[in-house]
Enzyme design. Structure first.
Site, PDB file in Angstrom:
ATOM      1  N   HIS A 244       0.851  -1.199   0.000  1.00 33.91           N
ATOM      2  CA  HIS A 244       0.000   0.000   0.000  1.00 33.91           C
ATOM      3  C   HIS A 244       0.888   1.250   0.000  1.00 33.91           C
ATOM      4  CE1 HIS A 244       1.211  -0.368   4.167  1.00 33.91           C
ATOM      5  NE2 HIS A 244       0.935   0.913   4.325  1.00 33.91           N
TER       6      HIS A 244
ATOM      7  N   ASP B 168       0.847   5.109   2.083  1.00 33.63           N
ATOM      8  CA  ASP B 168       0.153   5.760   3.197  1.00 33.63           C
ATOM      9  C   ASP B 168      -0.577   6.989   2.660  1.00 33.63           C
ATOM     10  OD1 ASP B 168       1.193   3.837   4.849  1.00 33.63           O
ATOM     11  OD2 ASP B 168       2.800   5.096   5.652  1.00 33.63           O
TER      12      ASP B 168
ATOM     13  N   HIS C 202       4.812   0.205  -0.030  1.00 37.65           N
ATOM     14  CA  HIS C 202       5.581  -0.594   0.924  1.00 37.65           C
ATOM     15  C   HIS C 202       4.713  -1.689   1.523  1.00 37.65           C
ATOM     16  CE1 HIS C 202       3.764   2.804   3.095  1.00 37.65           C
ATOM     17  NE2 HIS C 202       3.733   2.029   4.175  1.00 37.65           N
TER      18      HIS C 202
ATOM     19  N   ARG D 246       8.173  -8.912  15.863  1.00 43.58           N
ATOM     20  CA  ARG D 246       8.552  -7.588  15.337  1.00 43.58           C
ATOM     21  C   ARG D 246       7.562  -6.563  15.839  1.00 43.58           C
ATOM     22  NH1 ARG D 246       7.461  -4.740  10.399  1.00 43.58           N
ATOM     23  NH2 ARG D 246       9.034  -3.100  10.240  1.00 43.58           N
TER      24      ARG D 246
HETATM   25  C1  LIG Z   1      -7.700  -1.108   4.343  1.00 40.05           C
HETATM   26  C2  LIG Z   1      -7.505   0.020   4.932  1.00 40.05           C
HETATM   27  C3  LIG Z   1      -6.744   0.189   6.209  1.00 40.05           C
HETATM   28  C4  LIG Z   1      -6.337   1.648   6.156  1.00 40.05           C
HETATM   29  C5  LIG Z   1      -7.628   2.239   5.614  1.00 40.05           C
HETATM   30  C6  LIG Z   1      -7.882   1.364   4.413  1.00 40.05           C
HETATM   31  O1  LIG Z   1      -9.223   1.412   3.968  1.00 40.05           O
HETATM   32  C7  LIG Z   1      -6.916   1.772   3.290  1.00 40.05           C
HETATM   33  C8  LIG Z   1      -5.630   2.431   3.844  1.00 40.05           C
HETATM   34  C9  LIG Z   1      -5.147   1.807   5.165  1.00 40.05           C
HETATM   35  C10 LIG Z   1      -4.126   2.693   5.877  1.00 40.05           C
HETATM   36  C11 LIG Z   1      -2.658   2.433   5.470  1.00 40.05           C
HETATM   37  C12 LIG Z   1      -1.759   3.401   6.245  1.00 40.05           C
HETATM   38  C13 LIG Z   1      -2.114   3.493   7.732  1.00 40.05           C
HETATM   39  O2  LIG Z   1      -1.665   2.327   8.379  1.00 40.05           O
HETATM   40  C14 LIG Z   1      -3.642   3.632   7.929  1.00 40.05           C
HETATM   41  C15 LIG Z   1      -3.970   3.940   9.389  1.00 40.05           C
HETATM   42  C16 LIG Z   1      -4.175   4.665   7.001  1.00 40.05           C
HETATM   43  O3  LIG Z   1      -4.382   5.839   7.238  1.00 40.05           O
HETATM   44  O4  LIG Z   1      -4.457   4.103   5.786  1.00 40.05           O
HETATM   45  C17 LIG Z   1      -4.330   2.413   7.335  1.00 40.05           C
HETATM   46  C18 LIG Z   1      -5.859   2.314   7.471  1.00 40.05           C
HETATM   47  C19 LIG Z   1      -6.274   1.527   8.718  1.00 40.05           C
HETATM   48  O5  LIG Z   1      -5.599   0.547   9.077  1.00 40.05           O
HETATM   49  O6  LIG Z   1      -7.300   1.879   9.295  1.00 40.05           O
HETATM   50  O1  LIG Z   2       4.684  -2.421  10.232  1.00 33.35           O
HETATM   51  C1  LIG Z   2       5.353  -1.965   9.310  1.00 33.35           C
HETATM   52  O2  LIG Z   2       6.574  -2.076   9.228  1.00 33.35           O
HETATM   53  C2  LIG Z   2       4.680  -1.199   8.200  1.00 33.35           C
HETATM   54  C3  LIG Z   2       3.217  -1.016   8.446  1.00 33.35           C
HETATM   55  C4  LIG Z   2       2.616   0.056   7.610  1.00 33.35           C
HETATM   56  O3  LIG Z   2       3.096   0.349   6.552  1.00 33.35           O
HETATM   57  C5  LIG Z   2       1.427   0.771   8.090  1.00 33.35           C
HETATM   58  O4  LIG Z   2       0.930   0.450   9.190  1.00 33.35           O
HETATM   59  O5  LIG Z   2       0.962   1.680   7.374  1.00 33.35           O
HETATM   60 FE   LIG Z   3       2.184   2.083   5.653  1.00 38.37          FE
END
Ligand SMILES: C=C1C[C@]23C[C@@]1(O)CC[C@H]2[C@@]12CC[C@H](O)[C@@](C)(C(=O)O1)[C@H]2[C@@H]3C(=O)O
Ligand SMILES: O=C(O)CCC(=O)C(=O)O
Ligand SMILES: [Fe+2]
Length: 346
Positions: free
Chosen positions: A201, A203, A258, A268
């Site tokens: 994904h 961020d 990443h 981890r």
């Molecule tokens: C599948 C999902 C988890 C996420 C929200 C989403 O719908 C798509 C983006 C995901 C992500 C990736 C980065 C961060 O870890 C996170 C907090 C974010 O802002 O986008 C997560 C979301 C989550 O885990 O709630």
């Molecule tokens: O746990 C990690 O090293 C990466 C996780 C990550 O990319 C995320 O939580 O958005």
């Molecule tokens: Fe991430």
């Protein structure tokens, strides 16, 4: 002697992860180096970052204490991830899964204190650990954003070096904080067996600052199409450009894809601070004067709140920013009057 073709080793470009030394004697070079890393990889490591070690180890200890509790206690203590709370294997709301447990929280000290009352047997200790950590890492994020701003001002693109910092420092910022826990696994020996901890994904926010213990797992996708394992080093932080930064810089910076593998025989722990602007902030680059009709605009202007709605209705691996591509030929895009950018043009 020439090696017969089938035995020649495939040439791969040597890949060095950009590393920024914040205590460097050549500080004046840092803005240019950081901008280069954000443009080429959307990722870099930071060494000599100034975050005190005891703040990191205290946060790690509190995190590990939490994950060591029985599952029912963790669920009760933090509640389901809505999106904030405790999650196990399920990521987001749309069916994504990973081999991990996590806590996701707002990075706001008042909300941290409220949540800590149920999350820990020692709420004060837990909330202090999180608030101290978030404050120290936010300061680091701000220092990095100011260097980026300086770098872009040096290139003559922007005229306010603190614009990015102001977005994540705003009293209404929407930043968040996450601890991921990947339990140890004992897999049969096979070089190809890898188990997905947290899938591919990018961020969504402006900038992510990640710390991990000394266990490998994090990988970034390189511009030439390879997954690169990032060697773990608890003395460093990893910095990721997020989608909002890509849009704010009109695609000049790239949000790095990443993932995290979870096939280690050791547990981890990774801790992330995601720097985000307020929900009503416009994510829009400065207009480029010589192109009066936005010919060069890559994305439609959107607010962070609008983007977040799309984020939470998408799958982890989706390329959400593509949905905001600007098309001057499309009537609806053509008629759109761009809102003022938070980023000023020179
Ligand atoms: C599948 C999902 C988890 C996420 C929200 C989403 O719908 C798509 C983006 C995901 C992500 C990736 C980065 C961060 O870890 C996170 C907090 C974010 O802002 O986008 C997560 C979301 C989550 O885990 O709630
Ligand atoms: O746990 C990690 O090293 C990466 C996780 C990550 O990319 C995320 O939580 O958005
Ligand atoms: Fe991430």
């Amino acid at each position: 002697m020439t090696v017969p073709l089938p035995f020649r080793r495939k040439k791969t470009r040597a890949f060095r992860i950009p590393t920024i030394d914040l205590s460097s004697d050549h500080r004046s070079e840092l803005p240019r180096l950081i901008v280069k890393a954000c443009e080429e990889f959307g990722f870099f490591k930071v060494v000599n970052h100034g975050v005190p070690n005891h703040i990191i180890t205290t946060m790690e200890r509190e995190g590990l204490d939490f994950f060591a509790k029985p599952a029912s206690e963790k669920q009760k203590a933090a509640g389901p991830p809505t999106p904030f709370g405790y999650g196990c294997k399920n990521i987001g709301f749309n069916g994504d899964q990973g081999e991990l447990e996590y806590i996701l929280m707002e990075a706001n000290p008042l909300l941290v204190s409220q949540r800590s009352n149920t999350m820990s047997d020692h709420p004060k200790q837990f909330s202090c650990a999180v608030n101290d950590y978030v404050e120290a890492v936010r300061n680091l994020a701000c220092e990095i954003l100011d260097l980026v701003g300086e770098g872009l001002c040096e290139c003559g693109v922007y005229n306010d070096k603190s614009v990015f910092r102001k977005l994540i420092r705003d009293v209404n910022n929407d930043s968040c904080f996450r601890i991921n826990y990947y339990p140890s696994r004992h897999l049969p020996p096979s070089p190809s067996s890898h188990c997905m901890g947290f899938g591919e994904h990018s961020d969504p926010q402006i900038l992510t600052v990640l710390h991990s213990n000394d266990v490998a797992g994090l990988q970034i996708y390189s511009p030439d199409g390879f997954w690169i394992s990032v060697p773990p080093d608890p003395t460093e932080f990893c910095v990721f450009v997020g989608d909002a930064f890509q849009a704010l810089t009109n695609g000049r910076f790239v949000s790095v894809r990443h993932r995290a593998l979870a096939n280690s025989s050791r547990q981890r722990l990774s801790i992330m601070y995601f720097g985000a602007p307020p929900l009503n902030a416009w994510i829009s680059p400065p207009l480029i004067p010589e192109f009066s009709v936005d010919e060069r605009r890559l994305y439609k202007p959107f607010t962070w709140g609008e983007y977040k709605k799309v984020v939470y209705s998408s799958r982890l691996g989706d390329r959400r920013l593509d949905l905001f591509k600007w098309s001057p030929r499309k009537e609806e895009d053509h008629d759109m009057i761009p809102p003022p950018s938070p980023v000023q043009f020179n």
